[in-house]
Design a protein around this motif. Sequence first.
Motif, PDB file in Angstrom:
ATOM      1  N   TRP A 159       0.808   8.297  -8.224  1.00 17.24           N
ATOM      2  CA  TRP A 159       2.248   8.296  -8.490  1.00 17.24           C
ATOM      3  C   TRP A 159       3.028   8.288  -7.187  1.00 17.24           C
ATOM      4  O   TRP A 159       3.964   7.512  -7.009  1.00 17.24           O
ATOM      5  CB  TRP A 159       2.634   9.536  -9.315  1.00 17.24           C
ATOM      6  CG  TRP A 159       1.976   9.551 -10.642  1.00 17.24           C
ATOM      7  CD1 TRP A 159       0.863  10.242 -10.991  1.00 17.24           C
ATOM      8  CD2 TRP A 159       2.374   8.830 -11.802  1.00 17.24           C
ATOM      9  NE1 TRP A 159       0.549  10.001 -12.296  1.00 17.24           N
ATOM     10  CE2 TRP A 159       1.453   9.148 -12.820  1.00 17.24           C
ATOM     11  CE3 TRP A 159       3.428   7.964 -12.082  1.00 17.24           C
ATOM     12  CZ2 TRP A 159       1.553   8.606 -14.084  1.00 17.24           C
ATOM     13  CZ3 TRP A 159       3.525   7.431 -13.345  1.00 17.24           C
ATOM     14  CH2 TRP A 159       2.594   7.751 -14.327  1.00 17.24           C
ATOM     15  N   PHE A 160       2.620   9.158  -6.288  1.00 15.24           N
ATOM     16  CA  PHE A 160       3.299   9.271  -4.984  1.00 15.24           C
ATOM     17  C   PHE A 160       3.274   7.928  -4.250  1.00 15.24           C
ATOM     18  O   PHE A 160       4.308   7.417  -3.813  1.00 15.24           O
ATOM     19  CB  PHE A 160       2.576  10.348  -4.162  1.00 15.24           C
ATOM     20  CG  PHE A 160       3.057  10.475  -2.756  1.00 15.24           C
ATOM     21  CD1 PHE A 160       4.219  11.170  -2.465  1.00 15.24           C
ATOM     22  CD2 PHE A 160       2.354   9.903  -1.713  1.00 15.24           C
ATOM     23  CE1 PHE A 160       4.661  11.287  -1.172  1.00 15.24           C
ATOM     24  CE2 PHE A 160       2.793  10.013  -0.411  1.00 15.24           C
ATOM     25  CZ  PHE A 160       3.951  10.710  -0.142  1.00 15.24           C
ATOM     26  N   ALA A 161       2.089   7.325  -4.155  1.00 12.30           N
ATOM     27  CA  ALA A 161       1.951   6.090  -3.382  1.00 12.30           C
ATOM     28  C   ALA A 161       2.710   4.948  -4.040  1.00 12.30           C
ATOM     29  O   ALA A 161       3.350   4.140  -3.355  1.00 12.30           O
ATOM     30  CB  ALA A 161       0.482   5.738  -3.232  1.00 12.30           C
ATOM     31  N   THR A 162       2.668   4.874  -5.385  1.00 10.11           N
ATOM     32  CA  THR A 162       3.365   3.778  -6.070  1.00 10.11           C
ATOM     33  C   THR A 162       4.865   3.874  -5.851  1.00 10.11           C
ATOM     34  O   THR A 162       5.518   2.881  -5.520  1.00 10.11           O
ATOM     35  CB  THR A 162       3.055   3.801  -7.569  1.00 10.11           C
ATOM     36  OG1 THR A 162       1.658   3.870  -7.747  1.00 10.11           O
ATOM     37  CG2 THR A 162       3.603   2.577  -8.250  1.00 10.11           C
ATOM     38  N   ILE A 163       5.424   5.071  -6.021  1.00 10.39           N
ATOM     39  CA  ILE A 163       6.862   5.239  -5.822  1.00 10.39           C
ATOM     40  C   ILE A 163       7.231   4.870  -4.398  1.00 10.39           C
ATOM     41  O   ILE A 163       8.177   4.114  -4.151  1.00 10.39           O
ATOM     42  CB  ILE A 163       7.294   6.693  -6.129  1.00 10.39           C
ATOM     43  CG1 ILE A 163       7.198   6.960  -7.625  1.00 10.39           C
ATOM     44  CG2 ILE A 163       8.711   6.944  -5.651  1.00 10.39           C
ATOM     45  CD1 ILE A 163       7.518   8.381  -7.999  1.00 10.39           C
ATOM     46  N   PHE A 164       6.445   5.353  -3.427  1.00 13.60           N
ATOM     47  CA  PHE A 164       6.776   5.097  -2.022  1.00 13.60           C
ATOM     48  C   PHE A 164       6.715   3.604  -1.696  1.00 13.60           C
ATOM     49  O   PHE A 164       7.664   3.035  -1.158  1.00 13.60           O
ATOM     50  CB  PHE A 164       5.826   5.874  -1.110  1.00 13.60           C
ATOM     51  CG  PHE A 164       6.033   5.594   0.345  1.00 13.60           C
ATOM     52  CD1 PHE A 164       7.162   6.076   0.988  1.00 13.60           C
ATOM     53  CD2 PHE A 164       5.134   4.836   1.066  1.00 13.60           C
ATOM     54  CE1 PHE A 164       7.372   5.812   2.326  1.00 13.60           C
ATOM     55  CE2 PHE A 164       5.336   4.565   2.403  1.00 13.60           C
ATOM     56  CZ  PHE A 164       6.461   5.059   3.032  1.00 13.60           C
ATOM     57  N   VAL A 180      -0.404  13.862   0.979  1.00 12.60           N
ATOM     58  CA  VAL A 180      -0.505  14.501  -0.341  1.00 12.60           C
ATOM     59  C   VAL A 180      -1.434  15.703  -0.259  1.00 12.60           C
ATOM     60  O   VAL A 180      -1.139  16.764  -0.821  1.00 12.60           O
ATOM     61  CB  VAL A 180      -1.001  13.492  -1.399  1.00 12.60           C
ATOM     62  CG1 VAL A 180      -1.145  14.167  -2.748  1.00 12.60           C
ATOM     63  CG2 VAL A 180      -0.051  12.342  -1.505  1.00 12.60           C
ATOM     64  N   THR A 181      -2.568  15.563   0.453  1.00  7.21           N
ATOM     65  CA  THR A 181      -3.502  16.690   0.555  1.00  7.21           C
ATOM     66  C   THR A 181      -2.839  17.864   1.254  1.00  7.21           C
ATOM     67  O   THR A 181      -3.057  19.014   0.873  1.00  7.21           O
ATOM     68  CB  THR A 181      -4.761  16.306   1.366  1.00  7.21           C
ATOM     69  OG1 THR A 181      -4.751  14.918   1.586  1.00  7.21           O
ATOM     70  CG2 THR A 181      -6.003  16.704   0.661  1.00  7.21           C
ATOM     71  N   GLN A 182      -2.025  17.535   2.267  1.00  3.56           N
ATOM     72  CA  GLN A 182      -1.375  18.599   3.017  1.00  3.56           C
ATOM     73  C   GLN A 182      -0.460  19.427   2.109  1.00  3.56           C
ATOM     74  O   GLN A 182      -0.407  20.653   2.224  1.00  3.56           O
ATOM     75  CB  GLN A 182      -0.549  17.968   4.137  1.00  3.56           C
ATOM     76  CG  GLN A 182      -0.421  18.861   5.352  1.00  3.56           C
ATOM     77  CD  GLN A 182       0.397  18.175   6.414  1.00  3.56           C
ATOM     78  OE1 GLN A 182       1.176  17.262   6.150  1.00  3.56           O
ATOM     79  NE2 GLN A 182       0.233  18.614   7.636  1.00  3.56           N
ATOM     80  N   ILE A 225      -2.504   2.615   5.621  1.00  2.00           N
ATOM     81  CA  ILE A 225      -1.372   3.157   4.856  1.00  2.00           C
ATOM     82  C   ILE A 225      -1.857   4.219   3.876  1.00  2.00           C
ATOM     83  O   ILE A 225      -1.317   5.330   3.802  1.00  2.00           O
ATOM     84  CB  ILE A 225      -0.647   2.020   4.100  1.00  2.00           C
ATOM     85  CG1 ILE A 225      -0.048   1.023   5.087  1.00  2.00           C
ATOM     86  CG2 ILE A 225       0.437   2.592   3.202  1.00  2.00           C
ATOM     87  CD1 ILE A 225       0.556  -0.181   4.420  1.00  2.00           C
ATOM     88  N   ILE A 226      -2.907   3.867   3.110  1.00  2.66           N
ATOM     89  CA  ILE A 226      -3.378   4.767   2.061  1.00  2.66           C
ATOM     90  C   ILE A 226      -3.906   6.067   2.666  1.00  2.66           C
ATOM     91  O   ILE A 226      -3.644   7.155   2.145  1.00  2.66           O
ATOM     92  CB  ILE A 226      -4.490   4.075   1.227  1.00  2.66           C
ATOM     93  CG1 ILE A 226      -3.938   2.847   0.511  1.00  2.66           C
ATOM     94  CG2 ILE A 226      -5.096   5.031   0.224  1.00  2.66           C
ATOM     95  CD1 ILE A 226      -2.915   3.111  -0.515  1.00  2.66           C
ATOM     96  N   GLU A 227      -4.622   5.944   3.801  1.00  2.00           N
ATOM     97  CA  GLU A 227      -5.156   7.152   4.430  1.00  2.00           C
ATOM     98  C   GLU A 227      -4.028   8.077   4.870  1.00  2.00           C
ATOM     99  O   GLU A 227      -4.089   9.292   4.664  1.00  2.00           O
ATOM    100  CB  GLU A 227      -6.032   6.786   5.620  1.00  2.00           C
ATOM    101  CG  GLU A 227      -7.508   6.972   5.349  1.00  2.00           C
ATOM    102  CD  GLU A 227      -8.354   6.318   6.422  1.00  2.00           C
ATOM    103  OE1 GLU A 227      -8.055   6.530   7.608  1.00  2.00           O
ATOM    104  OE2 GLU A 227      -9.285   5.598   6.064  1.00  2.00           O
ATOM    105  N   ALA A 228      -2.990   7.492   5.473  1.00  2.00           N
ATOM    106  CA  ALA A 228      -1.867   8.310   5.937  1.00  2.00           C
ATOM    107  C   ALA A 228      -1.188   8.997   4.760  1.00  2.00           C
ATOM    108  O   ALA A 228      -0.897  10.206   4.803  1.00  2.00           O
ATOM    109  CB  ALA A 228      -0.870   7.437   6.684  1.00  2.00           C
TER     110      ALA A 228
END
Lengths: 331, 77
Positions: free
Chosen positions: A118-123, A103-105, A95-98
Amino acid sequence: MNRNVLIFIAALIVAVVGCGVVPNVILPAVTGPVVLPVIQLPGEVLIHDLFPGFDLTNTLVATLLADIVLLLFGLLAVRSIKEVPSGVQNLFEVIIEALYGMVTQVAGHKRARQIFPWFATIFLFLLIANWMELLPGVDSIGLVHQAHGDMQGYELHENWPIAAIDGSRPVVIAEEGEHEAGEHISRGYVVTPFVRAAATDLNLTLGLAITAVVLVQVFGVMELGPAYFYKFINIPGIAKGGMGYMDFGVGLLEIVSELAKVISFAFRLFGNIFAGQVLLFVMTYLVATVMPIVFYGLELFVGAVQAFVFAMLTLVFITSAMVSHHEGEAH
Amino acid sequence: MEVDAARAIGAGLAMLGAIGPGIGIGLLVQGAMTAIGRNPDAAGQIQVNMILGIAFAEAVAIYALVVALVLAFVGIQ
Protein backbone atom coordinates in the motif's frame (compact mmCIF):
# COMPACT_ATOMS: atom_id res chain seq x y z
CA MET A 1 39.88 33.03 -10.04
CA ASN A 2 39.72 34.48 -13.50
CA ARG A 3 37.56 31.58 -14.64
CA ASN A 4 35.10 32.13 -11.80
CA VAL A 5 34.68 35.77 -12.80
CA LEU A 6 34.00 34.70 -16.40
CA ILE A 7 31.36 32.18 -15.22
CA PHE A 8 29.75 34.88 -13.09
CA ILE A 9 29.60 37.32 -16.00
CA ALA A 10 28.20 34.62 -18.31
CA ALA A 11 25.47 33.78 -15.77
CA LEU A 12 24.65 37.46 -15.40
CA ILE A 13 24.33 37.87 -19.16
CA VAL A 14 22.09 34.80 -19.43
CA ALA A 15 19.91 36.13 -16.61
CA VAL A 16 19.57 39.61 -18.10
CA VAL A 17 18.92 38.36 -21.64
CA GLY A 18 16.69 35.46 -20.54
CA CYS A 19 14.66 37.29 -17.91
CA GLY A 20 14.70 40.78 -19.38
CA VAL A 21 15.23 41.09 -23.10
CA VAL A 22 13.63 37.90 -24.44
CA PRO A 23 10.28 37.94 -22.58
CA ASN A 24 9.79 41.71 -22.65
CA VAL A 25 11.13 42.73 -26.05
CA ILE A 26 11.50 39.79 -28.44
CA LEU A 27 8.54 37.59 -27.49
CA PRO A 28 5.85 40.34 -27.65
CA ALA A 29 7.13 41.34 -31.09
CA VAL A 30 7.07 37.78 -32.45
CA THR A 31 4.07 36.07 -30.85
CA GLY A 32 1.92 38.94 -29.66
CA PRO A 33 1.19 40.00 -26.10
CA VAL A 34 1.70 37.57 -23.22
CA VAL A 35 -1.71 37.08 -21.61
CA LEU A 36 -2.69 36.30 -18.03
CA PRO A 37 -3.52 32.59 -17.82
CA VAL A 38 -7.12 31.52 -17.30
CA ILE A 39 -7.27 29.30 -14.22
CA GLN A 40 -10.10 26.89 -13.57
CA LEU A 41 -10.58 25.09 -10.26
CA PRO A 42 -12.63 22.01 -11.26
CA GLY A 43 -11.26 19.59 -13.83
CA GLU A 44 -12.33 20.61 -17.32
CA VAL A 45 -14.77 18.25 -19.00
CA LEU A 46 -13.48 16.69 -22.23
CA ILE A 47 -16.45 14.52 -23.16
CA HIS A 48 -19.88 15.20 -21.74
CA ASP A 49 -21.84 12.12 -20.64
CA LEU A 50 -19.32 9.44 -21.65
CA PHE A 51 -21.61 7.15 -19.70
CA PRO A 52 -24.96 8.47 -18.48
CA GLY A 53 -24.19 10.94 -15.69
CA PHE A 54 -20.42 10.54 -16.05
CA ASP A 55 -18.22 13.18 -17.65
CA LEU A 56 -14.68 12.46 -18.77
CA THR A 57 -12.44 15.17 -17.30
CA ASN A 58 -8.84 15.86 -18.24
CA THR A 59 -7.69 15.12 -14.69
CA LEU A 60 -9.21 11.64 -15.03
CA VAL A 61 -7.20 11.16 -18.22
CA ALA A 62 -4.06 12.10 -16.27
CA THR A 63 -4.97 9.64 -13.50
CA LEU A 64 -5.38 6.81 -16.01
CA LEU A 65 -2.12 7.79 -17.72
CA ALA A 66 -0.27 7.69 -14.40
CA ASP A 67 -1.80 4.25 -13.71
CA ILE A 68 -0.68 2.97 -17.10
CA VAL A 69 2.85 4.36 -16.71
CA LEU A 70 3.16 2.78 -13.26
CA LEU A 71 1.89 -0.58 -14.56
CA LEU A 72 4.26 -0.46 -17.54
CA PHE A 73 7.23 0.29 -15.29
CA GLY A 74 6.22 -2.55 -13.00
CA LEU A 75 5.89 -5.00 -15.89
CA LEU A 76 9.20 -3.86 -17.37
CA ALA A 77 10.92 -4.39 -14.04
CA VAL A 78 9.71 -7.98 -13.61
CA ARG A 79 9.81 -8.98 -17.30
CA SER A 80 13.09 -10.80 -17.01
CA ILE A 81 14.20 -11.12 -13.42
CA LYS A 82 17.88 -11.92 -13.13
CA GLU A 83 20.18 -12.77 -10.26
CA VAL A 84 22.37 -9.80 -11.12
CA PRO A 85 19.92 -7.00 -11.91
CA SER A 86 20.41 -4.58 -14.77
CA GLY A 87 18.45 -1.77 -16.38
CA VAL A 88 14.92 -1.12 -15.13
CA GLN A 89 15.09 -4.00 -12.67
CA ASN A 90 18.17 -2.43 -11.09
CA LEU A 91 16.44 0.94 -10.73
CA PHE A 92 13.39 -0.63 -9.16
CA GLU A 93 15.42 -2.72 -6.74
CA VAL A 94 17.04 0.46 -5.45
CA ILE A 95 13.68 2.21 -5.07
CA ILE A 96 11.95 -0.77 -3.47
CA GLU A 97 14.83 -1.43 -1.08
CA ALA A 98 14.84 2.18 0.09
CA LEU A 99 11.05 2.21 0.56
CA TYR A 100 11.05 -1.17 2.30
CA GLY A 101 13.76 0.02 4.66
CA MET A 102 11.59 3.00 5.55
CA VAL A 103 8.53 0.82 6.25
CA THR A 104 10.57 -1.55 8.44
CA GLN A 105 11.93 1.39 10.36
CA VAL A 106 8.44 2.66 11.21
CA ALA A 107 6.33 -0.51 11.41
CA GLY A 108 8.83 -3.23 12.35
CA HIS A 109 9.82 -6.36 10.45
CA LYS A 110 6.63 -8.32 11.14
CA ARG A 111 4.14 -5.78 9.80
CA ALA A 112 6.30 -4.36 7.02
CA ARG A 113 5.38 -7.13 4.56
CA GLN A 114 1.66 -6.42 5.05
CA ILE A 115 1.79 -2.62 4.82
CA PHE A 116 4.53 -2.22 2.21
CA PRO A 117 2.43 -2.77 -0.99
CA TRP A 118 0.00 0.00 0.00
CA PHE A 119 2.76 2.40 1.00
CA ALA A 120 4.79 1.84 -2.18
CA THR A 121 1.77 2.03 -4.50
CA ILE A 122 0.55 5.31 -3.04
CA PHE A 123 4.05 6.80 -3.16
CA LEU A 124 4.93 5.73 -6.70
CA PHE A 125 1.51 6.58 -8.12
CA LEU A 126 1.51 10.06 -6.60
CA LEU A 127 5.11 10.63 -7.66
CA ILE A 128 4.27 9.92 -11.29
CA ALA A 129 0.99 11.85 -11.13
CA ASN A 130 2.66 14.90 -9.57
CA TRP A 131 5.65 14.96 -11.88
CA MET A 132 3.40 14.64 -14.93
CA GLU A 133 2.47 18.28 -14.36
CA LEU A 134 6.02 19.28 -15.35
CA LEU A 135 5.99 17.66 -18.78
CA PRO A 136 5.61 20.00 -21.76
CA GLY A 137 2.23 19.59 -23.43
CA VAL A 138 0.39 18.82 -20.21
CA ASP A 139 -1.89 21.79 -19.42
CA SER A 140 -1.11 23.47 -22.74
CA ILE A 141 -2.27 21.26 -25.64
CA GLY A 142 -6.02 21.02 -25.95
CA LEU A 143 -9.27 22.10 -27.56
CA VAL A 144 -10.28 25.73 -27.84
CA HIS A 145 -13.74 26.59 -26.59
CA GLN A 146 -15.79 29.68 -26.14
CA ALA A 147 -15.76 30.81 -22.53
CA HIS A 148 -19.13 30.41 -20.88
CA GLY A 149 -20.81 31.31 -17.62
CA ASP A 150 -18.77 33.47 -15.31
CA MET A 151 -15.45 32.49 -16.85
CA GLN A 152 -13.14 35.13 -18.23
CA GLY A 153 -11.45 33.83 -21.37
CA TYR A 154 -8.59 34.94 -23.59
CA GLU A 155 -9.45 37.73 -25.96
CA LEU A 156 -9.29 37.06 -29.65
CA HIS A 157 -6.27 38.97 -30.96
CA GLU A 158 -4.83 39.54 -34.38
CA ASN A 159 -1.64 37.87 -33.09
CA TRP A 160 -3.33 35.24 -31.01
CA PRO A 161 -1.04 33.62 -28.43
CA ILE A 162 -2.74 30.28 -29.00
CA ALA A 163 -1.53 28.36 -32.07
CA ALA A 164 -2.62 25.14 -33.71
CA ILE A 165 0.04 22.43 -33.84
CA ASP A 166 0.64 22.83 -37.59
CA GLY A 167 1.11 26.58 -37.10
CA SER A 168 -2.17 27.65 -38.69
CA ARG A 169 -4.71 29.87 -36.97
CA PRO A 170 -6.98 27.72 -34.82
CA VAL A 171 -10.62 27.23 -35.74
CA VAL A 172 -12.88 27.99 -32.83
CA ILE A 173 -15.52 25.41 -32.02
CA ALA A 174 -18.61 27.29 -30.93
CA GLU A 175 -20.44 25.36 -28.25
CA GLU A 176 -23.96 24.30 -29.00
CA GLY A 177 -26.70 25.82 -26.93
CA GLU A 178 -24.71 29.00 -26.54
CA HIS A 179 -26.88 30.80 -29.06
CA GLU A 180 -30.16 29.30 -27.95
CA ALA A 181 -29.73 30.55 -24.41
CA GLY A 182 -28.96 34.02 -25.74
CA GLU A 183 -28.20 35.51 -22.36
CA HIS A 184 -24.62 34.18 -22.31
CA ILE A 185 -22.38 36.91 -23.57
CA SER A 186 -19.14 35.26 -24.60
CA ARG A 187 -16.14 37.13 -23.22
CA GLY A 188 -13.37 35.22 -24.92
CA TYR A 189 -11.95 31.80 -25.55
CA VAL A 190 -10.42 29.20 -23.25
CA VAL A 191 -8.20 26.19 -23.84
CA THR A 192 -9.38 22.85 -22.47
CA PRO A 193 -6.18 20.83 -22.15
CA PHE A 194 -6.31 17.10 -22.88
CA VAL A 195 -4.25 16.29 -19.79
CA ARG A 196 -4.04 18.18 -16.51
CA ALA A 197 -2.11 17.07 -13.41
CA ALA A 198 -4.26 14.48 -11.62
CA ALA A 199 -3.92 15.90 -8.11
CA THR A 200 -5.25 19.31 -9.18
CA ASP A 201 -8.70 17.73 -8.99
CA LEU A 202 -10.15 17.39 -5.49
CA ASN A 203 -11.95 14.20 -6.58
CA LEU A 204 -8.70 12.23 -6.85
CA THR A 205 -7.19 13.46 -3.59
CA LEU A 206 -10.45 12.98 -1.67
CA GLY A 207 -10.84 9.46 -3.07
CA LEU A 208 -7.28 8.59 -2.15
CA ALA A 209 -7.74 10.09 1.33
CA ILE A 210 -10.89 8.04 1.96
CA THR A 211 -9.07 4.93 0.74
CA ALA A 212 -6.18 5.63 3.09
CA VAL A 213 -8.36 6.22 6.16
CA VAL A 214 -10.54 3.15 5.45
CA LEU A 215 -7.30 1.19 5.08
CA VAL A 216 -6.23 2.36 8.53
CA GLN A 217 -9.47 0.99 10.03
CA VAL A 218 -9.14 -2.29 8.11
CA PHE A 219 -5.59 -2.86 9.33
CA GLY A 220 -6.65 -1.98 12.88
CA VAL A 221 -9.48 -4.54 12.82
CA MET A 222 -7.23 -7.17 11.20
CA GLU A 223 -4.70 -6.80 14.00
CA LEU A 224 -6.91 -6.28 17.06
CA GLY A 225 -10.26 -7.78 16.00
CA PRO A 226 -13.49 -6.10 17.18
CA ALA A 227 -11.58 -4.71 20.17
CA TYR A 228 -10.22 -2.08 17.76
CA PHE A 229 -13.51 -0.19 18.00
CA TYR A 230 -13.06 0.30 21.76
CA LYS A 231 -10.79 3.11 20.61
CA PHE A 232 -13.93 4.97 19.49
CA ILE A 233 -16.66 3.63 21.78
CA ASN A 234 -14.82 2.87 24.98
CA ILE A 235 -17.05 0.32 26.74
CA PRO A 236 -14.29 -0.99 29.05
CA GLY A 237 -13.78 2.63 30.10
CA ILE A 238 -17.40 2.96 31.25
CA ALA A 239 -17.17 -0.35 33.10
CA LYS A 240 -14.20 1.03 35.03
CA GLY A 241 -16.14 4.14 36.09
CA GLY A 242 -14.54 7.30 37.41
CA MET A 243 -11.92 8.52 34.95
CA GLY A 244 -13.25 5.91 32.54
CA TYR A 245 -16.11 8.26 31.61
CA MET A 246 -13.60 10.78 30.39
CA ASP A 247 -11.91 8.07 28.32
CA PHE A 248 -15.31 7.42 26.75
CA GLY A 249 -15.62 11.09 25.79
CA VAL A 250 -12.11 11.09 24.36
CA GLY A 251 -13.02 8.00 22.35
CA LEU A 252 -15.94 9.88 20.76
CA LEU A 253 -13.55 12.66 19.82
CA GLU A 254 -11.39 10.05 18.05
CA ILE A 255 -14.23 9.61 15.54
CA VAL A 256 -14.04 13.30 14.68
CA SER A 257 -10.28 13.10 14.40
CA GLU A 258 -10.62 10.23 11.94
CA LEU A 259 -12.87 12.40 9.74
CA ALA A 260 -10.44 15.29 10.07
CA LYS A 261 -7.71 13.00 8.72
CA VAL A 262 -9.67 12.58 5.48
CA ILE A 263 -10.06 16.33 5.04
CA SER A 264 -6.46 17.06 5.92
CA PHE A 265 -5.10 14.35 3.59
CA ALA A 266 -7.25 15.51 0.69
CA PHE A 267 -6.67 19.25 1.00
CA ARG A 268 -2.94 18.99 1.70
CA LEU A 269 -2.25 17.18 -1.57
CA PHE A 270 -4.77 19.16 -3.60
CA GLY A 271 -3.66 22.51 -2.21
CA ASN A 272 0.02 21.89 -2.78
CA ILE A 273 -0.25 20.60 -6.32
CA PHE A 274 -2.90 23.06 -7.46
CA ALA A 275 -0.98 25.98 -5.98
CA GLY A 276 2.13 24.68 -7.72
CA GLN A 277 0.30 24.64 -11.02
CA VAL A 278 -0.96 28.20 -10.52
CA LEU A 279 2.56 29.26 -9.52
CA LEU A 280 4.00 27.83 -12.74
CA PHE A 281 1.28 29.52 -14.83
CA VAL A 282 1.75 32.91 -13.21
CA MET A 283 5.56 32.75 -13.28
CA THR A 284 5.52 31.89 -16.96
CA TYR A 285 3.20 34.86 -17.49
CA LEU A 286 5.44 37.27 -15.56
CA VAL A 287 8.80 36.16 -16.96
CA ALA A 288 8.37 33.79 -19.87
CA THR A 289 11.93 32.44 -20.21
CA VAL A 290 14.75 31.23 -17.90
CA MET A 291 12.93 32.23 -14.68
CA PRO A 292 10.35 29.37 -14.75
CA ILE A 293 13.22 26.83 -14.65
CA VAL A 294 13.76 27.71 -10.99
CA PHE A 295 10.10 27.09 -10.22
CA TYR A 296 10.06 23.84 -12.19
CA GLY A 297 12.86 22.72 -9.90
CA LEU A 298 10.80 23.75 -6.88
CA GLU A 299 7.75 21.85 -8.16
CA LEU A 300 9.91 18.75 -8.76
CA PHE A 301 10.77 18.92 -5.07
CA VAL A 302 7.22 19.70 -3.87
CA GLY A 303 5.73 16.85 -5.95
CA ALA A 304 8.15 14.33 -4.46
CA VAL A 305 7.68 15.61 -0.90
CA GLN A 306 3.89 15.53 -1.15
CA ALA A 307 3.91 11.97 -2.50
CA PHE A 308 6.24 11.00 0.33
CA VAL A 309 4.17 12.76 2.99
CA PHE A 310 0.91 11.16 1.83
CA ALA A 311 2.43 7.66 1.84
CA MET A 312 4.33 8.21 5.09
CA LEU A 313 1.29 9.53 6.98
CA THR A 314 -0.74 6.53 5.80
CA LEU A 315 2.03 4.28 7.08
CA VAL A 316 2.23 6.05 10.46
CA PHE A 317 -1.56 6.01 10.95
CA ILE A 318 -1.76 2.31 10.04
CA THR A 319 1.05 1.50 12.45
CA SER A 320 -0.54 3.42 15.30
CA ALA A 321 -3.93 1.79 14.61
CA MET A 322 -2.34 -1.65 14.94
CA VAL A 323 -1.09 -0.94 18.46
CA SER A 324 -3.60 -1.83 21.15
CA HIS A 325 -4.59 1.08 23.37
CA HIS A 326 -4.70 -1.05 26.51
CA GLU A 327 -1.37 -2.77 25.93
CA GLY A 328 0.15 0.68 25.87
CA GLU A 329 -1.41 1.59 29.22
CA ALA A 330 -0.14 -1.55 30.93
CA HIS A 331 3.50 -0.55 30.47
CA MET B 1 -17.13 44.74 -9.97
CA GLU B 2 -17.50 45.32 -6.22
CA VAL B 3 -18.01 41.60 -5.73
CA ASP B 4 -14.80 40.87 -7.63
CA ALA B 5 -12.92 43.39 -5.50
CA ALA B 6 -14.35 41.90 -2.31
CA ARG B 7 -13.32 38.41 -3.45
CA ALA B 8 -9.78 39.54 -4.20
CA ILE B 9 -9.47 41.21 -0.80
CA GLY B 10 -10.98 38.16 0.89
CA ALA B 11 -8.51 35.86 -0.84
CA GLY B 12 -5.65 38.03 0.35
CA LEU B 13 -6.98 38.13 3.91
CA ALA B 14 -7.48 34.36 3.94
CA MET B 15 -3.76 33.92 3.44
CA LEU B 16 -3.15 35.57 6.83
CA GLY B 17 -3.73 32.03 8.03
CA ALA B 18 -0.25 31.18 6.76
CA ILE B 19 1.40 33.21 9.55
CA GLY B 20 0.90 30.58 12.25
CA PRO B 21 2.15 27.58 10.25
CA GLY B 22 5.10 29.70 9.10
CA ILE B 23 6.17 30.27 12.71
CA GLY B 24 5.44 26.63 13.53
CA ILE B 25 7.53 25.26 10.66
CA GLY B 26 10.35 27.61 11.60
CA LEU B 27 10.36 26.31 15.17
CA LEU B 28 10.15 22.70 13.96
CA VAL B 29 13.13 23.01 11.66
CA GLN B 30 15.08 24.89 14.31
CA GLY B 31 14.51 22.03 16.72
CA ALA B 32 15.46 19.44 14.11
CA MET B 33 18.63 21.30 13.14
CA THR B 34 19.70 21.61 16.78
CA ALA B 35 19.08 17.89 17.24
CA ILE B 36 21.08 16.99 14.12
CA GLY B 37 23.88 19.25 15.32
CA ARG B 38 24.03 17.39 18.61
CA ASN B 39 23.64 13.92 17.17
CA PRO B 40 24.55 13.82 13.47
CA ASP B 41 24.19 10.01 13.38
CA ALA B 42 20.42 10.27 13.92
CA ALA B 43 20.02 12.74 11.02
CA GLY B 44 17.98 10.34 8.85
CA GLN B 45 15.36 9.58 11.47
CA ILE B 46 15.14 13.21 12.59
CA GLN B 47 14.63 14.34 9.01
CA VAL B 48 11.74 11.91 8.42
CA ASN B 49 10.01 13.01 11.62
CA MET B 50 10.68 16.65 10.78
CA ILE B 51 9.03 16.28 7.38
CA LEU B 52 6.00 14.62 8.99
CA GLY B 53 5.75 17.42 11.56
CA ILE B 54 6.04 20.02 8.82
CA ALA B 55 3.25 18.25 6.91
CA PHE B 56 0.94 18.59 9.93
CA ALA B 57 1.78 22.26 10.48
CA GLU B 58 1.55 22.97 6.79
CA ALA B 59 -1.94 21.46 6.55
CA VAL B 60 -3.31 24.55 8.34
CA ALA B 61 -1.68 26.86 5.82
CA ILE B 62 -3.07 24.70 3.03
CA TYR B 63 -6.61 25.12 4.41
CA ALA B 64 -6.13 28.89 4.18
CA LEU B 65 -4.70 28.50 0.70
CA VAL B 66 -7.68 26.43 -0.46
CA VAL B 67 -10.09 29.07 0.87
CA ALA B 68 -8.09 31.73 -0.99
CA LEU B 69 -8.03 29.69 -4.21
CA VAL B 70 -11.76 29.04 -4.07
CA LEU B 71 -12.42 32.76 -3.49
CA ALA B 72 -10.11 33.71 -6.34
CA PHE B 73 -11.01 31.18 -9.02
CA VAL B 74 -14.47 29.72 -8.46
CA GLY B 75 -17.22 31.69 -10.15
CA ILE B 76 -20.04 32.72 -7.85
CA GLN B 77 -23.27 33.33 -9.69
